[in-house]
Design a protein around this motif. Structure first.
Motif, mmCIF file in Angstrom:
data_model
loop_
_atom_site.group_PDB
_atom_site.id
_atom_site.type_symbol
_atom_site.label_atom_id
_atom_site.label_comp_id
_atom_site.label_asym_id
_atom_site.label_seq_id
_atom_site.Cartn_x
_atom_site.Cartn_y
_atom_site.Cartn_z
ATOM 1 N N ASP A 73 13.395 -30.091 -32.065
ATOM 2 C CA ASP A 73 13.287 -31.337 -31.327
ATOM 3 C C ASP A 73 12.059 -32.090 -31.840
ATOM 4 N N GLU A 74 12.065 -33.426 -31.782
ATOM 5 C CA GLU A 74 10.961 -34.228 -32.294
ATOM 6 C C GLU A 74 10.629 -35.344 -31.317
ATOM 7 N N LEU A 75 9.338 -35.560 -31.101
ATOM 8 C CA LEU A 75 8.871 -36.647 -30.248
ATOM 9 C C LEU A 75 7.927 -37.535 -31.050
ATOM 10 N N GLU A 76 7.930 -38.821 -30.753
ATOM 11 C CA GLU A 76 7.010 -39.764 -31.385
ATOM 12 C C GLU A 76 5.864 -40.035 -30.416
ATOM 13 N N ILE A 77 4.657 -39.777 -30.851
ATOM 14 C CA ILE A 77 3.466 -39.954 -30.022
ATOM 15 C C ILE A 77 2.665 -41.129 -30.561
ATOM 16 N N PRO A 78 2.397 -42.143 -29.735
ATOM 17 C CA PRO A 78 1.575 -43.270 -30.191
ATOM 18 C C PRO A 78 0.129 -42.837 -30.467
ATOM 19 N N ILE A 79 -0.428 -43.381 -31.527
ATOM 20 C CA ILE A 79 -1.844 -43.203 -31.853
ATOM 21 C C ILE A 79 -2.497 -44.538 -31.542
ATOM 22 N N VAL A 80 -3.518 -44.513 -30.692
ATOM 23 C CA VAL A 80 -4.103 -45.751 -30.172
ATOM 24 C C VAL A 80 -5.585 -45.856 -30.502
ATOM 25 N N VAL A 81 -6.089 -47.087 -30.441
ATOM 26 C CA VAL A 81 -7.518 -47.338 -30.595
ATOM 27 C C VAL A 81 -8.077 -47.514 -29.191
ATOM 28 N N GLN A 86 6.810 -32.026 -33.821
ATOM 29 C CA GLN A 86 8.031 -31.236 -33.927
ATOM 30 C C GLN A 86 7.783 -29.825 -33.415
ATOM 31 N N MET A 87 8.813 -29.259 -32.853
ATOM 32 C CA MET A 87 8.772 -27.862 -32.452
ATOM 33 C C MET A 87 9.794 -27.140 -33.327
ATOM 34 N N VAL A 88 9.348 -26.107 -33.991
ATOM 35 C CA VAL A 88 10.205 -25.394 -34.928
ATOM 36 C C VAL A 88 10.225 -23.919 -34.557
ATOM 37 N N LEU A 89 11.406 -23.346 -34.551
ATOM 38 C CA LEU A 89 11.565 -21.911 -34.328
ATOM 39 C C LEU A 89 12.180 -21.291 -35.568
ATOM 40 N N HIS A 90 11.729 -20.112 -35.877
ATOM 41 C CA HIS A 90 12.316 -19.378 -36.995
ATOM 42 C C HIS A 90 13.791 -19.132 -36.710
ATOM 43 N N ARG A 91 14.608 -19.349 -37.707
ATOM 44 C CA ARG A 91 16.068 -19.237 -37.577
ATOM 45 C C ARG A 91 16.483 -17.884 -37.005
ATOM 46 N N GLY A 92 15.799 -16.828 -37.350
ATOM 47 C CA GLY A 92 16.175 -15.494 -36.887
ATOM 48 C C GLY A 92 15.552 -15.107 -35.552
ATOM 49 N N LYS A 93 14.730 -15.977 -34.998
ATOM 50 C CA LYS A 93 14.038 -15.660 -33.743
ATOM 51 C C LYS A 93 15.003 -15.699 -32.568
ATOM 52 N N VAL A 94 14.969 -14.669 -31.752
ATOM 53 C CA VAL A 94 15.773 -14.655 -30.529
ATOM 54 C C VAL A 94 15.061 -15.529 -29.501
ATOM 55 N N VAL A 95 15.774 -16.501 -28.975
ATOM 56 C CA VAL A 95 15.182 -17.408 -27.988
ATOM 57 C C VAL A 95 15.312 -16.751 -26.608
ATOM 58 N N THR A 96 14.207 -16.166 -26.185
ATOM 59 C CA THR A 96 14.172 -15.514 -24.879
ATOM 60 C C THR A 96 14.064 -16.563 -23.785
ATOM 61 N N PRO A 97 14.312 -16.202 -22.545
ATOM 62 C CA PRO A 97 14.126 -17.169 -21.447
ATOM 63 C C PRO A 97 12.690 -17.723 -21.405
ATOM 64 N N GLN A 98 11.711 -16.903 -21.782
ATOM 65 C CA GLN A 98 10.316 -17.365 -21.786
ATOM 66 C C GLN A 98 10.088 -18.440 -22.848
ATOM 67 N N ILE A 99 10.642 -18.223 -24.037
ATOM 68 C CA ILE A 99 10.505 -19.220 -25.105
ATOM 69 C C ILE A 99 11.250 -20.490 -24.719
ATOM 70 N N GLU A 100 12.450 -20.349 -24.200
ATOM 71 C CA GLU A 100 13.230 -21.510 -23.757
ATOM 72 C C GLU A 100 12.456 -22.299 -22.699
ATOM 73 N N GLY A 101 11.854 -21.586 -21.740
ATOM 74 C CA GLY A 101 11.057 -22.252 -20.698
ATOM 75 C C GLY A 101 9.860 -22.981 -21.281
ATOM 76 N N PHE A 102 9.185 -22.358 -22.246
ATOM 77 C CA PHE A 102 8.040 -22.985 -22.897
ATOM 78 C C PHE A 102 8.458 -24.270 -23.604
ATOM 79 N N LEU A 103 9.561 -24.200 -24.363
ATOM 80 C CA LEU A 103 10.032 -25.378 -25.092
ATOM 81 C C LEU A 103 10.421 -26.499 -24.131
ATOM 82 N N GLU A 104 11.114 -26.164 -23.054
ATOM 83 C CA GLU A 104 11.494 -27.173 -22.067
ATOM 84 C C GLU A 104 10.262 -27.808 -21.428
#
Length: 143
Positions: free
Chosen positions: A1-9, A111-129
């Motif tokens: 997933d990707e988010l755009e964050i404004p950089i401000v002065v 961006q948030m990137v997970l290794h393709r072989g990583k098992v997405v546990t409920p804890q990781i899913e909760g963190f990402l959400e």
């Protein structure tokens, strides 16, 4: 997933430049600037934009921590270029002013990137959400 964050002065809310409706890059270069380390992506982009406008700046400080830069600007007559999520709380509290700089409209992708072989546990899913929710809420509350 990707988010755009404004950089401000930003400036201290009591800085004379904070009262202006619009501020030019040239005006910013005449102020005392607190920038991130030389290789920080948004510092590089800021200095690149200055160069495109035939401008240069000599920062008073170069820091590794955006939170430290935010606190320094809150307490002094400095300006800085920082991610919105770093300064949002201080701006909402009236300690910082986000400047309108027509020549500077920059966003940074997160961006948030997970290794393709990583098992997405409920804890990781909760963190990402939680990350998406927090960053999304910050963006939704833009000034």
């Amino acid at each position: 997933d990707e988010l755009e964050i404004p950089i401000v002065v930003v400036a201290n809310a009591n800085h004379p430049i904070a009262k202006k409706k619009s501020v030019s890059l040239k005006e910013i270069t005449k102020q005392e600037l607190v920038l991130m380390e030389t290789l920080a992506p948004y510092s590089l982009e800021f200095e690149s934009v200055l160069a495109q406008h035939h401008l240069e700046c000599e920062p008073v400080f170069r820091l590794e921590s955006a939170d430290t830069a935010c606190r320094i600007v809150e307490q002094g007559n400095f300006l800085s270029v920082l991610p919105l999520y770093t300064v949002k709380g201080a701006a909402d509290a009236g300690k910082l002013a986000i400047l309108n700089v027509p020549e500077w409209k920059h966003q940074q992708s997160i961006q948030m990137v997970l290794h393709r072989g990583k098992v997405v546990t409920p804890q990781i899913e909760g963190f990402l959400e939680e990350m998406v929710m927090i960053l999304g809420a910050t963006l939704a509350k833009r000034l």
